[in-house]
Design a protein around this motif. Structure first.
Motif, mmCIF file in Angstrom:
data_model
loop_
_atom_site.group_PDB
_atom_site.id
_atom_site.type_symbol
_atom_site.label_atom_id
_atom_site.label_comp_id
_atom_site.label_asym_id
_atom_site.label_seq_id
_atom_site.Cartn_x
_atom_site.Cartn_y
_atom_site.Cartn_z
ATOM 1 N N UNK A 30 0.866 -1.174 0.000
ATOM 2 C CA UNK A 30 0.000 0.000 0.000
ATOM 3 C C UNK A 30 0.905 1.227 0.000
ATOM 4 N N UNK A 31 0.842 1.993 -1.054
ATOM 5 C CA UNK A 31 1.817 3.052 -1.287
ATOM 6 C C UNK A 31 1.478 4.283 -0.449
ATOM 7 N N UNK A 32 2.520 4.886 0.134
ATOM 8 C CA UNK A 32 2.365 6.074 0.963
ATOM 9 C C UNK A 32 2.887 7.333 0.257
ATOM 10 N N UNK A 33 4.093 7.237 -0.257
ATOM 11 C CA UNK A 33 4.737 8.392 -0.897
ATOM 12 C C UNK A 33 5.484 7.929 -2.140
ATOM 13 N N UNK A 34 5.472 8.798 -3.167
ATOM 14 C CA UNK A 34 6.217 8.520 -4.397
ATOM 15 C C UNK A 34 6.906 9.806 -4.838
ATOM 16 N N UNK A 59 8.458 5.262 -9.508
ATOM 17 C CA UNK A 59 9.319 4.182 -8.999
ATOM 18 C C UNK A 59 10.076 4.550 -7.730
ATOM 19 N N UNK A 60 10.028 5.806 -7.286
ATOM 20 C CA UNK A 60 10.695 6.207 -6.036
ATOM 21 C C UNK A 60 9.670 6.153 -4.911
ATOM 22 N N UNK A 61 9.395 4.970 -4.368
ATOM 23 C CA UNK A 61 8.243 4.883 -3.476
ATOM 24 C C UNK A 61 8.543 4.119 -2.193
ATOM 25 N N UNK A 62 7.654 4.377 -1.248
ATOM 26 C CA UNK A 62 7.643 3.652 0.016
ATOM 27 C C UNK A 62 6.193 3.381 0.394
ATOM 28 N N UNK A 63 5.985 2.372 1.216
ATOM 29 C CA UNK A 63 4.640 2.040 1.651
ATOM 30 C C UNK A 63 4.684 0.998 2.744
ATOM 31 N N UNK A 136 10.260 8.827 8.707
ATOM 32 C CA UNK A 136 9.085 9.331 8.018
ATOM 33 C C UNK A 136 9.023 8.815 6.581
ATOM 34 N N UNK A 137 7.802 8.648 6.078
ATOM 35 C CA UNK A 137 7.606 8.125 4.723
ATOM 36 C C UNK A 137 8.256 9.021 3.679
ATOM 37 N N UNK A 138 8.206 10.349 3.888
ATOM 38 C CA UNK A 138 8.798 11.254 2.903
ATOM 39 C C UNK A 138 10.312 11.087 2.812
ATOM 40 N N UNK A 139 10.929 10.657 3.903
ATOM 41 C CA UNK A 139 12.371 10.379 3.882
ATOM 42 C C UNK A 139 12.639 9.018 3.245
ATOM 43 N N UNK A 140 11.844 8.017 3.580
ATOM 44 C CA UNK A 140 12.032 6.688 2.997
ATOM 45 C C UNK A 140 11.887 6.714 1.474
#
Length: 339
Positions: A30-34, A59-63, A136-140
């Motif tokens: 489940x994607x949070x930030x890209x 493709x630059x994502x975390x979740x 934080x998701x924005x850092x990941x």
């Protein structure tokens, strides 16, 4: 699920598309930030991978893990993760050497197949890297671009005390500067036409900044006792800058070819000079495998200043505006889409 589909160059459509399932040896994220990458911009403008449209880029994502496929072990539900975007066969000569881009079966999420500008994505479990919930998701979401920079430094064999010129002070150029500072390269000289971005690179750790290309070579010679730089990183993708790089390296120096140019672009190289001076050129563009793990470690331990990369964000519903306004927001080193 909702997804931003690039239906044609310059046009996103927010659509309801089938939610993928985690097949055997896969997980559903489940994607949070890209993050929006320069490659995404090339795809958006129709300059790259246009034959794959319509497609979901990103493709630059975390979740977080939302579903575990059959056979998956060592991962758990709701676990924060980052994902290596490069999918190789896993067994060929190049995959065994962590040179996955050369795998004959290579696929890339968001480039050759649907990516992460969506609510969910199914990915091979072997490419999933657990991340701490304390980051934080924005850092990941910066893990993948930082991994590209890690790989470049690794391929160029950069070490402490080496003089390095970075051509280009955009988002990736800034990350190059920060990583070089962490490695211990010195001096670090950055060049860009934008005064604002050169100033940001100086604040990030560059020793000298240049906005006038006509004085760059003289400055490099001055700061390296007349030799030239040990390494020059071309981080823009312009043939003229690659040509300039050949004049900036010392005898025995190295050009790190990082910026992607056009498919027909060539470099005028003096072969005898290259041989006699033992100069070299090495290409590198995408982080993969251990590069991703190393990049995540650097972010976890706050070796990278991330504030300028996480300030600008848009909701998935605003993705068209985010892309349309990128060129008007040079102060935003990175723009992220919040899912």
């Amino acid at each position: 699920m909702r997804a931003a589909v690039l239906t044609s160059p310059g046009r996103f459509e927010l659509k309801d598309v089938p939610r993928p399932k985690a097949e055997r040896d896969e997980v559903l994220v489940r994607i949070m930030r890209v993050g929006i990458c320069g490659t995404d911009v090339h795809i958006f403008n129709g300059h790259y991978a246009a034959e794959n449209l319509p497609m979901i880029p990103g493709h630059e994502f975390t979740g977080v893990i939302a579903e575990l496929g059959e056979g998956v072990t060592g991962l758990s539900m709701e676990q924060p993760v980052v994902v290596d975007m490069n999918i190789g066969c896993g067994s060929c000569f190049w995959c065994r050497r962590n040179e996955i881009l050369n795998c004959p079966e290579m696929q890339q999420m968001g480039i050759t197949m649907d990516g992460a500008f969506a609510e969910y994505i199914a990915v091979p479990a072997r490419l999933v890297i657990p991340a701490p919930s304390s980051v934080a998701a924005e850092v990941l979401a910066l893990t993948e671009p930082l991994a590209c920079v890690v790989r470049c430094a690794r391929k160029a064999d950069i070490t402490f005390g080496q003089s390095v010129v970075v051509l280009g002070a955009g988002p990736i150029g800034n990350l190059h500067v920060q990583l070089l500072r962490t490695i211990g390269a010195a001096p670090i000289i950055v060049a860009d036409l934008s005064e604002d971005r050169v100033q940001m690179a100086l604040e990030a750790g560059a020793d000298y900044g240049v906005t006038d290309p006509s004085v760059l070579e003289a400055l490099v010679r001055e700061k390296t006792d007349g030799r030239g730089a040990d390494v020059v990183i071309e981080s823009v993708g312009l043939p003229a800058l690659y040509q300039q790089a050949t004049r900036l390296i010392r005898k025995g120096g190295h050009i790190a070819a990082f910026g992607i140019s056009g498919p027909e672009d060539t470099l005028d190289l003096n072969i005898v000079q290259t041989i006699l001076e033992e100069n070299s050129i090495k290409g590198s563009v995408a982080g993969m495998g251990q590069d991703m793990h190393d990049a995540l470690t650097l972010l976890i331990h706050e070796r990278i200043k991330t504030q300028l990369f996480t300030a600008a964000s848009y909701r998935l519903e605003e993705i068209q505006e985010a892309f349309d306004t990128l060129s008007t927001r040079p102060e935003d080193l990175k723009t992220q889409i919040v899912i």
